[in-house]
Design an enzyme around this catalytic site. Sequence first.
Site, PDB file in Angstrom:
ATOM      1  N   LYS A  43       0.825  -1.219   0.000  1.00 26.05           N
ATOM      2  CA  LYS A  43       0.000   0.000   0.000  1.00 26.05           C
ATOM      3  C   LYS A  43       0.857   1.268   0.000  1.00 26.05           C
ATOM      4  O   LYS A  43       0.393   2.342  -0.408  1.00 26.05           O
ATOM      5  CB  LYS A  43      -0.984   0.003   1.174  1.00 26.05           C
ATOM      6  CG  LYS A  43      -0.352  -0.149   2.558  1.00 26.05           C
ATOM      7  CD  LYS A  43       0.086   1.149   3.193  1.00 26.05           C
ATOM      8  CE  LYS A  43       0.935   0.899   4.412  1.00 26.05           C
ATOM      9  NZ  LYS A  43       1.382   2.133   5.077  1.00 26.05           N
ATOM     10  N   THR A  75      -3.408   5.523   4.533  1.00 22.83           N
ATOM     11  CA  THR A  75      -2.104   5.986   4.053  1.00 22.83           C
ATOM     12  C   THR A  75      -2.229   6.846   2.802  1.00 22.83           C
ATOM     13  O   THR A  75      -1.427   7.756   2.592  1.00 22.83           O
ATOM     14  CB  THR A  75      -1.185   4.778   3.766  1.00 22.83           C
ATOM     15  OG1 THR A  75      -1.273   3.870   4.856  1.00 22.83           O
ATOM     16  CG2 THR A  75       0.248   5.197   3.599  1.00 22.83           C
TER      17      THR A  75
END
Length: 333
Positions: free
Chosen positions: A189, A246
């Site tokens: 990610k 994120t």
Amino acid sequence: MKLNFGILGGGSWGTTVASLTAKNNNTILWARNEETVNEVNDKHTNSKYLPGAQLNENLKASNSIEETVKNADVIVVGIPSQHFRDVIKIAKPHIRPWVPIVSLAKGLELDTKMRMTEIIEEELPGHPAGVLTGPNLAKEIHSGQAAAAVIAMVDDTIAKELQHSFSSGLFRVYTNDDVVGCELGGALKNIMAIATGMGDGANAGDNTRAALITRGLSELTRLGTAMGGKSRTFSGLAGMGDLVATCSSSKSRNHHVGFQLGRGKSLEAIIEEMNEVAEGVKTAKVVMELAKDYNVDMPISHEVYKVLYEGNSVHDAFRGLLKIESGSEKEPG
């Protein structure tokens, strides 16, 4: 029953986890910097990595890896992935048999393409290896904002015991036996966070960010499952949860790197100004090799890689993505 925790790594996340576990356990935090150690012990703060945060007063810090791990019932390693093995090797002679080792790192080792739990298993055979991961922005958790995480270990009994040790107040911890999927979700990610940061820095808009997150989830799920992770893991906290946090937060180091690239700064200048490691920068190299090894199409990761290492601009990256022919959402790509 109180456990003895040894935490290796005095960055923002290592310090946060140390402060959380110190509420109900005996915890020692190892940091390289002597000033950080003294500050944690004397002032109960770590101003370099957690400015303005007050640490639990029961937390102790040490410059000695031996002192930190020799009596530990659980060892937590919050060391960036490229230095992870070196610290494990130093700690190895001082760790008691069968002690669980939990990684906080969200990256992959460059030379070997290994996950951190694979490094633990190689360097410390016989020790149960796991990972604590999820949408965990350290500063928010330390300030008491609600958050959830996943402790992933093959042994469910150990995972449940650690679940209680890590849970604290509004920090809720779930268990998962898919170590591979949880670990890969955390590592992959970061590249998507660089991509969304590039879009935000270039004022590409909310629709672009949503598309990158959604197609990024598809991309990391393809590689993650090809490498042995379970598909459902990538729709949970360790996958989608971590990805959304994120990719959307200015507190994310990887998003910050992408944002500054989107504003036209060079990668060298961005890294020079940062206190901590943005794991996605190095992970992008490994992921391109893994995508080739497993024959998985990863167009977003490829465009990020070309910006980081081949001199492409952010505008080149988005042009490259637009050139990719759209298919069905049922199909890869």
